[in-house]
Design a protein around this motif. Structure first.
Motif, PDB file in Angstrom:
ATOM      1  N   ILE A   1      13.873  30.232  44.558  1.00  0.00           N
ATOM      2  CA  ILE A   1      14.191  31.128  45.098  1.00  0.00           C
ATOM      3  C   ILE A   1      15.499  30.928  43.886  1.00  0.00           C
ATOM      4  CG2 ILE A   1      15.941  30.599  48.151  1.00  0.00           C
ATOM      5  CD1 ILE A   1      13.848  28.778  48.830  1.00  0.00           C
ATOM      6  N   SER A   2      15.629  32.785  44.252  1.00  0.00           N
ATOM      7  CA  SER A   2      17.161  32.598  43.406  1.00  0.00           C
ATOM      8  C   SER A   2      18.424  32.763  43.580  1.00  0.00           C
ATOM      9  CB  SER A   2      16.732  33.096  41.837  1.00  0.00           C
ATOM     10  OG  SER A   2      18.078  33.007  41.016  1.00  0.00           O
ATOM     11  N   ASP A   3      19.724  32.941  43.151  1.00  0.00           N
ATOM     12  CA  ASP A   3      20.894  33.376  43.440  1.00  0.00           C
ATOM     13  C   ASP A   3      20.475  34.340  42.469  1.00  0.00           C
ATOM     14  OD1 ASP A   3      22.990  34.228  44.389  1.00  0.00           O
ATOM     15  OD2 ASP A   3      24.730  32.717  42.767  1.00  0.00           O
ATOM     16  N   VAL A   4      21.167  35.725  42.974  1.00  0.00           N
ATOM     17  CA  VAL A   4      21.471  36.829  42.137  1.00  0.00           C
ATOM     18  C   VAL A   4      22.766  36.639  41.000  1.00  0.00           C
ATOM     19  CG1 VAL A   4      22.133  39.428  41.570  1.00  0.00           C
ATOM     20  CG2 VAL A   4      20.879  38.024  43.763  1.00  0.00           C
TER      21      VAL A   4
ATOM     22  N   LEU B   1      15.776  36.409  46.650  1.00  0.00           N
ATOM     23  CA  LEU B   1      16.619  36.129  46.208  1.00  0.00           C
ATOM     24  C   LEU B   1      17.396  35.862  47.211  1.00  0.00           C
ATOM     25  CD1 LEU B   1      17.112  39.624  42.945  1.00  0.00           C
ATOM     26  CD2 LEU B   1      16.553  36.795  43.273  1.00  0.00           C
ATOM     27  N   LEU B   2      18.596  35.868  47.352  1.00  0.00           N
ATOM     28  CA  LEU B   2      19.476  35.134  47.635  1.00  0.00           C
ATOM     29  C   LEU B   2      21.383  35.354  47.449  1.00  0.00           C
ATOM     30  CD1 LEU B   2      18.814  31.076  49.607  1.00  0.00           C
ATOM     31  CD2 LEU B   2      18.049  33.474  50.523  1.00  0.00           C
ATOM     32  N   THR B   3      21.065  36.386  48.359  1.00  0.00           N
ATOM     33  CA  THR B   3      22.796  36.549  47.457  1.00  0.00           C
ATOM     34  C   THR B   3      23.742  37.740  48.451  1.00  0.00           C
ATOM     35  OG1 THR B   3      23.375  38.624  45.611  1.00  0.00           O
ATOM     36  CG2 THR B   3      21.423  38.998  46.803  1.00  0.00           C
ATOM     37  N   ALA B   4      25.108  37.617  47.537  1.00  0.00           N
ATOM     38  CA  ALA B   4      26.091  37.782  48.357  1.00  0.00           C
ATOM     39  C   ALA B   4      26.234  40.167  48.080  1.00  0.00           C
ATOM     40  CB  ALA B   4      27.368  37.819  48.492  1.00  0.00           C
ATOM     41  N   LEU B   5      24.930  40.140  47.095  1.00  0.00           N
ATOM     42  CA  LEU B   5      25.291  41.626  47.163  1.00  0.00           C
ATOM     43  C   LEU B   5      24.627  42.668  48.308  1.00  0.00           C
ATOM     44  CD1 LEU B   5      25.169  41.614  43.114  1.00  0.00           C
ATOM     45  CD2 LEU B   5      27.269  41.740  44.351  1.00  0.00           C
ATOM     46  N   ASN B   6      25.110  43.014  49.361  1.00  0.00           N
ATOM     47  CA  ASN B   6      24.433  43.815  49.789  1.00  0.00           C
ATOM     48  C   ASN B   6      24.377  45.145  50.028  1.00  0.00           C
ATOM     49  OD1 ASN B   6      22.424  43.580  52.534  1.00  0.00           O
ATOM     50  ND2 ASN B   6      23.965  43.856  53.592  1.00  0.00           N
ATOM     51  N   ASP B   7      24.804  45.654  49.103  1.00  0.00           N
ATOM     52  CA  ASP B   7      24.544  47.143  48.709  1.00  0.00           C
ATOM     53  C   ASP B   7      22.725  47.834  48.754  1.00  0.00           C
ATOM     54  OD1 ASP B   7      25.233  48.050  45.443  1.00  0.00           O
ATOM     55  OD2 ASP B   7      25.847  45.654  46.307  1.00  0.00           O
TER      56      ASP B   7
ATOM     57  N   ILE C   1      11.237  38.918  48.543  1.00  0.00           N
ATOM     58  CA  ILE C   1      12.070  39.106  49.593  1.00  0.00           C
ATOM     59  C   ILE C   1      13.819  38.967  49.135  1.00  0.00           C
ATOM     60  CG2 ILE C   1      13.363  37.423  52.179  1.00  0.00           C
ATOM     61  CD1 ILE C   1       9.951  36.366  52.325  1.00  0.00           C
ATOM     62  N   TYR C   2      14.474  39.442  50.074  1.00  0.00           N
ATOM     63  CA  TYR C   2      15.825  39.588  49.780  1.00  0.00           C
ATOM     64  C   TYR C   2      16.282  38.980  50.935  1.00  0.00           C
ATOM     65  CZ  TYR C   2      20.068  42.511  47.324  1.00  0.00           C
ATOM     66  OH  TYR C   2      21.442  42.136  46.974  1.00  0.00           O
ATOM     67  N   LEU C   3      17.282  38.481  50.571  1.00  0.00           N
ATOM     68  CA  LEU C   3      18.235  37.776  52.019  1.00  0.00           C
ATOM     69  C   LEU C   3      19.767  37.831  51.228  1.00  0.00           C
ATOM     70  CD1 LEU C   3      16.026  35.128  53.221  1.00  0.00           C
ATOM     71  CD2 LEU C   3      16.334  37.305  54.995  1.00  0.00           C
TER      72      LEU C   3
ATOM     73  N   LYS D   1      23.734  36.241  51.635  1.00  0.00           N
ATOM     74  CA  LYS D   1      24.476  34.700  52.260  1.00  0.00           C
ATOM     75  C   LYS D   1      25.462  35.744  53.040  1.00  0.00           C
ATOM     76  CE  LYS D   1      23.500  33.234  47.665  1.00  0.00           C
ATOM     77  NZ  LYS D   1      24.142  31.891  46.511  1.00  0.00           N
ATOM     78  N   PRO D   2      25.772  34.861  54.025  1.00  0.00           N
ATOM     79  CA  PRO D   2      25.803  33.357  54.241  1.00  0.00           C
ATOM     80  C   PRO D   2      24.516  33.343  54.955  1.00  0.00           C
ATOM     81  CG  PRO D   2      26.382  34.308  55.622  1.00  0.00           C
ATOM     82  CD  PRO D   2      26.974  35.140  54.361  1.00  0.00           C
ATOM     83  N   PHE D   3      23.106  33.245  54.910  1.00  0.00           N
ATOM     84  CA  PHE D   3      21.984  33.257  55.160  1.00  0.00           C
ATOM     85  C   PHE D   3      21.591  32.320  56.632  1.00  0.00           C
ATOM     86  CE2 PHE D   3      21.010  30.161  52.360  1.00  0.00           C
ATOM     87  CZ  PHE D   3      20.899  29.141  52.547  1.00  0.00           C
ATOM     88  N   ASP D   4      21.111  32.716  57.287  1.00  0.00           N
ATOM     89  CA  ASP D   4      20.384  32.101  58.831  1.00  0.00           C
ATOM     90  C   ASP D   4      18.963  31.522  58.312  1.00  0.00           C
ATOM     91  OD1 ASP D   4      20.217  31.642  61.810  1.00  0.00           O
ATOM     92  OD2 ASP D   4      18.591  32.192  61.240  1.00  0.00           O
ATOM     93  N   ALA D   5      18.870  29.812  58.608  1.00  0.00           N
ATOM     94  CA  ALA D   5      18.438  29.087  58.052  1.00  0.00           C
ATOM     95  C   ALA D   5      16.859  29.113  59.088  1.00  0.00           C
ATOM     96  CB  ALA D   5      19.002  27.470  58.311  1.00  0.00           C
ATOM     97  N   ASP D   6      17.163  29.481  59.881  1.00  0.00           N
ATOM     98  CA  ASP D   6      15.393  29.767  61.044  1.00  0.00           C
ATOM     99  C   ASP D   6      15.349  30.670  60.435  1.00  0.00           C
ATOM    100  OD1 ASP D   6      16.227  27.839  62.752  1.00  0.00           O
ATOM    101  OD2 ASP D   6      17.423  29.004  64.205  1.00  0.00           O
ATOM    102  N   GLU D   7      15.898  32.180  59.912  1.00  0.00           N
ATOM    103  CA  GLU D   7      15.206  32.820  59.307  1.00  0.00           C
ATOM    104  C   GLU D   7      14.949  33.479  57.698  1.00  0.00           C
ATOM    105  OE1 GLU D   7      16.237  37.744  58.239  1.00  0.00           O
ATOM    106  OE2 GLU D   7      18.108  36.408  58.778  1.00  0.00           O
ATOM    107  N   LEU D   8      15.586  32.122  56.991  1.00  0.00           N
ATOM    108  CA  LEU D   8      15.001  31.314  55.720  1.00  0.00           C
ATOM    109  C   LEU D   8      13.560  30.828  56.032  1.00  0.00           C
ATOM    110  CD1 LEU D   8      14.989  31.236  52.624  1.00  0.00           C
ATOM    111  CD2 LEU D   8      16.548  29.736  53.138  1.00  0.00           C
ATOM    112  N   LEU D   9      13.320  29.589  56.378  1.00  0.00           N
ATOM    113  CA  LEU D   9      12.327  29.372  56.773  1.00  0.00           C
ATOM    114  C   LEU D   9      11.598  29.954  57.359  1.00  0.00           C
ATOM    115  CD1 LEU D   9      14.448  26.219  58.347  1.00  0.00           C
ATOM    116  CD2 LEU D   9      13.117  25.901  55.799  1.00  0.00           C
ATOM    117  N   LEU D  10      11.622  31.171  58.656  1.00  0.00           N
ATOM    118  CA  LEU D  10      10.608  31.999  58.656  1.00  0.00           C
ATOM    119  C   LEU D  10       9.979  32.745  58.076  1.00  0.00           C
ATOM    120  CD1 LEU D  10      11.547  32.591  62.499  1.00  0.00           C
ATOM    121  CD2 LEU D  10       9.742  31.474  62.090  1.00  0.00           C
ATOM    122  N   GLN D  11      10.811  32.931  57.198  1.00  0.00           N
ATOM    123  CA  GLN D  11       9.717  34.321  55.728  1.00  0.00           C
ATOM    124  C   GLN D  11       9.342  33.122  54.666  1.00  0.00           C
ATOM    125  OE1 GLN D  11      11.393  37.606  55.480  1.00  0.00           O
ATOM    126  NE2 GLN D  11      12.981  37.631  55.442  1.00  0.00           N
ATOM    127  N   LEU D  12      10.085  32.042  54.786  1.00  0.00           N
ATOM    128  CA  LEU D  12       8.904  31.309  53.863  1.00  0.00           C
ATOM    129  C   LEU D  12       7.607  30.676  53.910  1.00  0.00           C
ATOM    130  CD1 LEU D  12      12.223  28.157  52.337  1.00  0.00           C
ATOM    131  CD2 LEU D  12      10.045  29.852  51.213  1.00  0.00           C
TER     132      LEU D  12
END
Length: 199
Positions: free
Chosen positions: A77-80, A107-113, A127-129, A131-142
């Protein structure tokens, strides 16, 4: 995430000698390398994931890639947006190395364009998520990405056992790795059989 508890992990991993972490992998948990330059965000990510996964923390892209090569985690899992090596470069480095090219990338990022998302997909992320990410969504995606990867591993194992290694549906780099691995195994088996015959 490690047996000594989160407090010890954060203390140890956020000191100046962060590059020299001594990490003991827990075979009962899937392993995740979290690459995030912001200390608070890195801690939040680890707090969210450590009850379910073993977390190895990296403070920048360079360290994250090195840790991924060293420990071969189940997911990265990486920040952009990071100084030096950003998340897109991390993706490129991971995908271009035979040792890590198979690892799912989030990738977890504030860039949503749209431009940033397309750039991520072009680097072959899973996966491209945003921020702010939903914890449940991240856990399900993982959970989903690890489950799918495990299914593919089992299918590849069956094909290898059947000597059907040419029909694994892999890209050229991964197929080349499998072919080299099979040659090494065959060579070791041949050498072992030859040694047994001499005894």
């Amino acid at each position: 995430c490690l047996s000594r508890g989160l407090g010890d992990v954060y203390k140890r991993q956020n000191q100046d000698d962060e590059q020299d972490q001594k990490i003991k992998l827990d075979s009962k948990k899937d392993c995740i390398v979290i690459i995030e330059d912001n200390y608070d965000m890195r801690t939040l990510n680890a707090n969210t994931l450590s009850p379910y996964y073993q977390c190895i923390l990296a403070k920048d892209g360079t360290q994250g890639v090195a840790l991924a090569i060293k420990y071969i985690p189940d997911v990265i899992i990486s920040d952009v947006m990071m100084p030096g090596m950003d998340g897109f470069k991390v993706s490129r480095m991971v995908r271009s190395d035979q040792r890590t090219s198979h690892i799912p990338l989030i990738l977890l990022t504030a860039l949503n364009d749209k431009k940033s998302r397309i750039k991520g997909w072009r680097e072959h992320i899973d996966i491209y998520l945003t921020k702010p990410f939903d914890a449940d969504e991240l856990l399900l995606q993982l959970n989903n990405v690890i489950t799918i990867r495990n299914i593919l591993k089992r299918k590849a194992s069956v094909s290898m056992l059947k000597k059907d290694k040419e029909n694994l549906g892999l890209n050229k780099k991964d197929q080349s790795f499998v072919n080299k691995l099979q040659k090494c195994i065959d060579c070791l088996l041949y050498t072992s059989d030859a040694a047994d015959d001499l005894l």
